[in-house]
Design a protein around this motif. Structure first.
Motif, PDB file in Angstrom:
ATOM      1  N   THR A  77       0.823  -1.222   0.000  1.00 44.60           N
ATOM      2  CA  THR A  77       0.000   0.000   0.000  1.00 44.60           C
ATOM      3  C   THR A  77       0.851   1.264   0.000  1.00 44.60           C
ATOM      4  O   THR A  77       0.318   2.369   0.112  1.00 44.60           O
ATOM      5  N   GLY A  78       2.171   1.096  -0.108  1.00 43.75           N
ATOM      6  CA  GLY A  78       3.047   2.264  -0.110  1.00 43.75           C
ATOM      7  C   GLY A  78       3.110   2.966   1.225  1.00 43.75           C
ATOM      8  O   GLY A  78       3.338   4.178   1.281  1.00 43.75           O
ATOM      9  N   SER A  79       2.932   2.181   2.331  1.00 37.60           N
ATOM     10  CA  SER A  79       2.886   2.775   3.674  1.00 37.60           C
ATOM     11  C   SER A  79       4.156   2.523   4.470  1.00 37.60           C
ATOM     12  O   SER A  79       4.170   2.685   5.696  1.00 37.60           O
ATOM     13  N   GLY A  80       5.219   2.103   3.794  1.00 36.74           N
ATOM     14  CA  GLY A  80       6.434   1.744   4.503  1.00 36.74           C
ATOM     15  C   GLY A  80       7.016   2.875   5.334  1.00 36.74           C
ATOM     16  O   GLY A  80       7.650   2.636   6.359  1.00 36.74           O
ATOM     17  N   LEU A  81       6.812   4.111   4.892  1.00 38.07           N
ATOM     18  CA  LEU A  81       7.279   5.276   5.646  1.00 38.07           C
ATOM     19  C   LEU A  81       6.096   6.075   6.179  1.00 38.07           C
ATOM     20  O   LEU A  81       6.188   7.292   6.376  1.00 38.07           O
TER      21      LEU A  81
END
Length: 354
Positions: A77-81
């Motif tokens: 979901t592109g939530s790594g950062l």
């Protein structure tokens, strides 16, 4: 005149005294012992059933797989950062804030699941420590799980601090695989005795399984390289990737997958030929079915431009494949129960009763 049958004193060796309905008095000595060694304090007052022990360990194994899946959701979901720092979510807040939106909730939720995993592993340790007789080998495996969880939590923080460097992400996944290995071994050890292991198959079969295990380990390792070089970087910002053509690495990954499938089929054929016990045959069959499902997901995701849902399913599938590999290895031997000798006092009572 017939005598009434006497109870076997060995049946009461590990049974707690019957509960008389009274609330026990808690003394200062009890409090001191509970503070000094809480596990020993609990173990003296509680004995879990074998089923409860196995369920506690299975819960830790399931949570290990779940947290891999939620970690994959963070990346896909592109939530790594979503939480840009560690151990806090931001420099000023321990938790996610409203301004961080969806990505902050996803990343912080995955961090919270680490506490659930710690609770599951702690419950497994308490259950193993309280088993009568105390099985030190099972308890040690629980503590190995605990320290691996702590190490992986720190490594997860490093992953965030270095901006999702793909090499640290790969190490994070491989350490999770190690954790799953220990949890699987602990689950199996709780279902068998503490006697010396006895092989159920010949040396050549065991060597074939070792080749299969090495090939599967390479398959998992190359899979992390595919992830590090592929398009799902884990965050919408610019993230460093492994400088390799991910399609070429994917083809190598597919070749290794076919090697593992071929070795699994060969193992099943050899086990049938030597008339092996049903345990190794069942575990090999299970592995073969999991590999087929995982291969199907892998090819579909490759030819459909890596949709997130299939990539996540493939990550979970890799955990199930590795669990099946470990279970095949453990099925090649058996551990009988140790013979528990009856204390001298119990023998004397038994003799006098006769």
């Amino acid at each position: 005149m017939n005598r009434a049958p006497h109870a076997d004193p060995r049946e009461n060796l590990h049974k707690p005294p019957p509960y008389d309905g009274r609330v026990p008095n808690v003394t200062r000595a009890d409090v001191a012992q509970a503070v000094r060694n809480p596990l020993a304090y609990i173990a003296e007052r509680w004995t879990p059933s074998q089923r409860m022990l196995q369920r506690a360990i299975l819960a830790s194994l399931v949570m290990n797989v779940v947290i891999v899946g939620t970690g994959g959701a963070v990346r896909l979901t592109g939530s790594g950062l979503g939480c840009p720092t560690w151990p806090k979510c931001t420099d000023d807040s321990l938790t996610a804030t409203a301004e961080m939106g969806f990505h902050g909730v996803i990343e912080f939720g995955n961090r919270l699941l680490t506490y659930v995993l710690c609770a599951a592993v702690g419950w497994a340790i308490i259950a193993a420590r309280s088993t009568k007789p105390h099985r030190r080998s099972v308890t040690r495996l629980g503590w190995v799980q605990f320290w691996l969880v702590m190490g992986n939590a720190v490594l997860g923080g490093i992953v965030v601090l270095v901006g999702l460097n793909p090499y640290t992400v790969a190490a994070h996944f491989l350490l999770s695989t190690t954790l799953i290995t220990v949890a699987t071994v602990m689950w199996q050890r709780a279902r068998e005795g503490d006697g010396a292991p006895r092989p159920l198959v010949g040396k050549s079969v065991r060597q074939l399984v070792w080749f299969l295990t090495v090939a599967a380990a390479l398959l998992v390792a190359v899979g992390t390289v595919v992830t590090g070089a592929g398009p799902h970087a884990g965050d919408s910002s610019e993230v460093h990737r492994i400088p390799l053509n991910w399609e070429d690495v994917s083809r190598l990954h597919a070749v290794l997958a076919w090697v593992v499938v071929s070795l699994t089929f060969a193992l099943w054929f050899v086990l049938k030929a030597v008339d092996a016990p049903p345990g190794p045959l069942r575990r090999t069959r299970d592995l073969f079915l999991v590999l087929l499902a995982q291969g199907l997901i892998g090819y579909v995701q490759y030819f459909t431009d890596l949709p997130e849902i299939l990539v996540g399913a493939h990550m979970l599938g890799s955990c199930l494949v590795w669990i099946a590999i470990v279970r095949v290895m453990l099925a090649l031997r058996e551990r009988p129960e140790l013979e528990v000798s009856v204390p001298a006092q119990g023998e004397a009572q038994l003799t006098s009763a006769r």
